[in-house]
Design a protein around this motif. Structure first.
Motif, PDB file in Angstrom:
ATOM      1  N   ASP A   7       2.143   2.918   3.243  1.00 48.36           N
ATOM      2  CA  ASP A   7       1.115   3.971   3.194  1.00 48.36           C
ATOM      3  C   ASP A   7       1.755   5.336   2.906  1.00 48.36           C
ATOM      4  O   ASP A   7       1.180   6.371   3.187  1.00 48.36           O
ATOM      5  N   GLU A  67      -8.658   1.978  -2.913  1.00 46.65           N
ATOM      6  CA  GLU A  67      -8.889   1.941  -1.487  1.00 46.65           C
ATOM      7  C   GLU A  67     -10.290   2.443  -1.190  1.00 46.65           C
ATOM      8  O   GLU A  67     -10.635   3.562  -1.557  1.00 46.65           O
ATOM      9  N   HIS A 119     -11.534   6.394  -2.370  1.00 50.54           N
ATOM     10  CA  HIS A 119     -11.152   6.487  -0.951  1.00 50.54           C
ATOM     11  C   HIS A 119     -12.210   7.306  -0.212  1.00 50.54           C
ATOM     12  O   HIS A 119     -12.737   8.278  -0.770  1.00 50.54           O
ATOM     13  N   HIS A 144       0.980   5.256  -1.811  1.00 44.90           N
ATOM     14  CA  HIS A 144       0.392   6.272  -2.700  1.00 44.90           C
ATOM     15  C   HIS A 144       1.512   6.956  -3.473  1.00 44.90           C
ATOM     16  O   HIS A 144       1.773   8.146  -3.317  1.00 44.90           O
ATOM     17  N   HIS A 181       0.848  -1.203   0.000  1.00 41.13           N
ATOM     18  CA  HIS A 181       0.000   0.000   0.000  1.00 41.13           C
ATOM     19  C   HIS A 181       0.878   1.245   0.000  1.00 41.13           C
ATOM     20  O   HIS A 181       1.409   1.649   1.028  1.00 41.13           O
ATOM     21  N   HIS A 190      -6.137  -2.250   5.440  1.00 37.22           N
ATOM     22  CA  HIS A 190      -4.831  -1.606   5.363  1.00 37.22           C
ATOM     23  C   HIS A 190      -4.585  -0.758   6.614  1.00 37.22           C
ATOM     24  O   HIS A 190      -5.527  -0.289   7.238  1.00 37.22           O
TER      25      HIS A 190
HETATM   26 ZN   LIG Z   1      -4.033   4.688   1.619  1.00 38.07          ZN
END
Ligand SMILES: [Zn+2]
Length: 262
Positions: free
Chosen positions: A211, A102, A64, A9, A7, A161
């Motif tokens: 993350d 996500e 998200h 970004h 995970h 996550h």
């Molecule tokens: Zn995330």
């Protein structure tokens, strides 16, 4: 030792100035693959353009919870939008689209759960239609997330996550076929409950994640987080569990590759 960042970004602007350098340093630290989550419909095109530019990068199609308030379509249209995008990416880019997400619920933002829930449910429905696992964001909303997952069981499983919570909640997710994402939270001694939980549940159910650019590790507060720091998460998890770093890295890599079929 091969690490998978389950995970990251990596498409975010925080990496725009030096993305290639960060990836080169991450490879030097052993990171072989990463999953870059979807966050909003306008982002999907850029995300997959990036994913397709580099071996070892994979993407997911999702909305998200933080982006729900910017959603330009009705929640009833979300499942179709996700399914169509996944099918598009499968046609164009083969196996690079590995999950839906996500998606999830966040009890700490100013978008109500009532607004977030239909968008989350639509994505679970889409994941089952395209037979992909889901990447779930569950922050201060575990009871609601569990209730919804019990109603719409993700047939290909998924990952909670950045898991933070009790052993009982962790075991409920595992019974529902989910794995738990382990990130920088465990580097903080004050995260005692989460550290105890992640030291106790079977390693077969854990994935490592950065993350990044969020979730800076203890000692790096205020800095941009990065996939190159993933070995520190593996090291902390190994110490908490009383096993070797190699054991943690080998098993979590296997878990990530099995979940995302990469
Ligand atoms: Zn995330």
């Amino acid at each position: 030792m091969p690490l998978v960042d389950s995970h990251c970004h990596f498409d975010f602007d925080a990496f725009a100035p030096d993305r290639a350098d960060v990836w080169a340093r991450s490879i030097a630290e052993g990171v072989e693959a990463m999953v870059i989550p979807g966050v909003s419909i306008p982002q999907w095109r850029h995300l997959f353009a990036l994913v397709n530019s580099q071996p070892g990068w994979y993407g997911a199609v999702g909305i998200h919870p933080w982006w729900v308030k910017e959603l330009a379509i009705a929640p009833t249209q979300v499942a179709r939008a996700v399914v169509e995008r996944v099918e598009h990416e499968r046609r164009e880019n083969g196996g690079r689209c590995v999950a839906v997400g996500e998606c999830g619920l966040d009890g700490q933002i100013d978008t109500s759960l009532a607004q977030q829930i239909p968008v989350f449910e639509a994505q679970l429905d889409a994941a089952n239609r395209v037979s992909l696992p889901v990447i779930v964001h569950a922050v201060r909303a575990h009871n609601e997330v569990i209730r919804i997952l019990k109603n719409t069981r993700p047939q290909c499983g998924g990952v909670i996550h950045a898991f933070a919570g009790s052993r009982q909640i962790a075991e409920t997710y595992i019974e529902l076929g989910f794995r738990l994402g382990v990130g920088g939270t465990i580097t903080y001694e004050r995260a005692a409950k989460t550290r105890d939980t992640l030291a106790a549940v079977p390693l077969e159910h854990l994935l490592l994640e950065s993350d990044a650019p969020d979730m800076p590790h203890a000692g790096r507060q205020g800095e941009r987080n990065s996939p190159e720091y993933l070995p520190a998460v593996a090291k902390t998890l190994a110490e908490l569990r009383g096993v070797s770093m190699e054991t943690v890295i080998t098993q979590t890599e296997k878990n990530a590759r099995a979940l995302f079929t990469i």
